[in-house]
Write an enzyme that holds these catalytic residues in place. Structure first.
Site, mmCIF file in Angstrom:
data_model
loop_
_atom_site.group_PDB
_atom_site.id
_atom_site.type_symbol
_atom_site.label_atom_id
_atom_site.label_comp_id
_atom_site.label_asym_id
_atom_site.label_seq_id
_atom_site.Cartn_x
_atom_site.Cartn_y
_atom_site.Cartn_z
ATOM 1 N N ILE A 75 0.900 -1.153 0.000
ATOM 2 C CA ILE A 75 0.000 0.000 0.000
ATOM 3 C C ILE A 75 0.937 1.201 0.000
ATOM 4 O O ILE A 75 1.483 1.580 1.029
ATOM 5 C CB ILE A 75 -0.920 0.014 1.230
ATOM 6 C CG1 ILE A 75 -1.803 -1.235 1.242
ATOM 7 C CG2 ILE A 75 -1.794 1.268 1.234
ATOM 8 C CD1 ILE A 75 -2.733 -1.336 2.451
ATOM 9 N N PRO A 76 1.164 1.805 -1.176
ATOM 10 C CA PRO A 76 2.322 2.687 -1.353
ATOM 11 C C PRO A 76 2.146 4.105 -0.805
ATOM 12 O O PRO A 76 2.107 5.080 -1.556
ATOM 13 C CB PRO A 76 2.509 2.691 -2.878
ATOM 14 C CG PRO A 76 1.124 2.500 -3.406
ATOM 15 C CD PRO A 76 0.424 1.593 -2.439
ATOM 16 N N CYS A 77 2.078 4.209 0.517
ATOM 17 C CA CYS A 77 1.956 5.528 1.129
ATOM 18 C C CYS A 77 3.196 6.381 0.866
ATOM 19 O O CYS A 77 3.143 7.614 0.972
ATOM 20 C CB CYS A 77 1.684 5.403 2.624
ATOM 21 S SG CYS A 77 2.888 4.407 3.533
ATOM 22 N N HIS A 78 4.319 5.735 0.494
ATOM 23 C CA HIS A 78 5.533 6.489 0.196
ATOM 24 C C HIS A 78 5.389 7.327 -1.070
ATOM 25 O O HIS A 78 6.172 8.261 -1.292
ATOM 26 C CB HIS A 78 6.736 5.534 0.052
ATOM 27 C CG HIS A 78 6.553 4.504 -1.017
ATOM 28 N ND1 HIS A 78 5.902 3.310 -0.815
ATOM 29 C CD2 HIS A 78 6.949 4.490 -2.324
ATOM 30 C CE1 HIS A 78 5.901 2.608 -1.927
ATOM 31 N NE2 HIS A 78 6.530 3.295 -2.865
#
Length: 299
Positions: free
Chosen positions: A263-266
């Site tokens: 889950i690419p919160c970056h």
């Protein structure tokens, strides 16, 4: 021959000598990225950076190129404010073009390989009661990770910061899935880590199992729609969940993500091109974004 990570016996995990060396190399890469950013105005020479992390310039160049596929100098160009602003606009244009073409859910390049299921309201209240979680610590391109697996999917993925006691991340996972049953099984979790960080697209979908409020789950689903090598802003995430004024709540939901990388919160940064903070350190966020930029650019 196998060797142990420097992890207490209660959470000890076996890794190969090669993996151990990769972790040491990644720690050096993080140190180099930090030093390059702190001194970007005078653009230190390769030899100076290599000396700072206690390796030869030849070894540093080779080590960094093997990790990122590009030189340290080229890597740093991906992290400049001007480049990141340009990337934000490019990503926005891709979304608008996809919507104009009638494509569903934006350009869901990465989401083709990732599905998400949330706990039921009753399960949320029970805080994971009756759920069995297999966990393990493993080497990744971004340092050591802790991963948790249930029969319904990956429920946890976090990174250890350098020199961090791994028990801290383990306690974070146990607190989040408070009433679950935990069992360390490195062999089970290793297969998932190999799929997640493989250079090839997974042959099967990776299924995620999350615990959060309805609002948090909506935000995490929106994050899944950001393709690798692209970026977005907190404002655009707010628009995508039809809540344009809820920027503080968006930021909180992004920061509450408990499945890093997948889950690419970056990939969420400030609209002024500043990368901002990251739950697992701002330098790691820079590392992941630059690494993804290089991979997606085919360099």
């Amino acid at each position: 021959m196998n060797t142990l990570y420097s992890i207490p016996k209660s959470v000890a995990t076996f890794a190969t000598v090669t993996d151990n060396e990769n972790q040491i190399n990644y720690q050096r890469i993080e140190q180099a990225i930090r030093y390059l950013e702190e001194n970007f105005k005078r653009q230190p020479a390769l030899e100076e950076v290599a000396e700072k992390i206690h390796v030869s310039s030849f070894h540093f160049q080779r080590m960094f190129t093997e990790w990122a596929g590009i030189s340290p100098k080229r890597f740093l160009q991906f992290l400049t404010i001007d480049f990141l602003k340009e990337k934000l606009q490019e990503s926005k244009n891709l979304v608008e073009a996809a919507e104009a073409a009638g494509l569903s859910s934006q350009s869901r390049v990465y989401d083709l390989f990732t599905t998400l299921e949330a706990v039921t309201p009753q399960e949320y209240k029970q805080r994971g009661a009756g759920i069995r979680i297999e966990y393990g610590f493993h080497a990744t391109p971004f340092g050591t990770c802790l991963i948790g697996i249930t029969e319904r999917g990956i429920c946890w993925l976090s990174f250890l910061t350098n020199d961090q006691d791994p028990r801290f991340e383990l306690e974070q996972m146990k607190h989040h899935w408070n009433n679950s049953i935990f069992h360390e099984d490195h062999l089970v979790t290793q297969t998932f880590v190999e799929k997640i960080f493989s250079d090839k697209a997974p042959s099967q979908k990776l299924h995620l199992f999350v615990k959060g409020t309805n609002f948090q789950v909506k935000v995490w689903e929106a994050l899944l729609r950001i393709p690798m090598g692209n970026l977005t802003t907190y404002q655009d995430i707010a628009l995508s969940v039809n809540n344009p004024r809820a920027l503080q709540a968006i930021g909180s939901a992004v920061g509450s993500n408990h499945i890093a990388y997948l889950i690419p919160c970056h990939r969420v940064i400030r609209k002024d091109g500043i990368l901002g903070e990251y739950r697992w350190s701002s330098v790691k966020k820079k590392s992941i974004i630059g690494w993804e930029m290089a991979k997606s650019a085919g360099e």
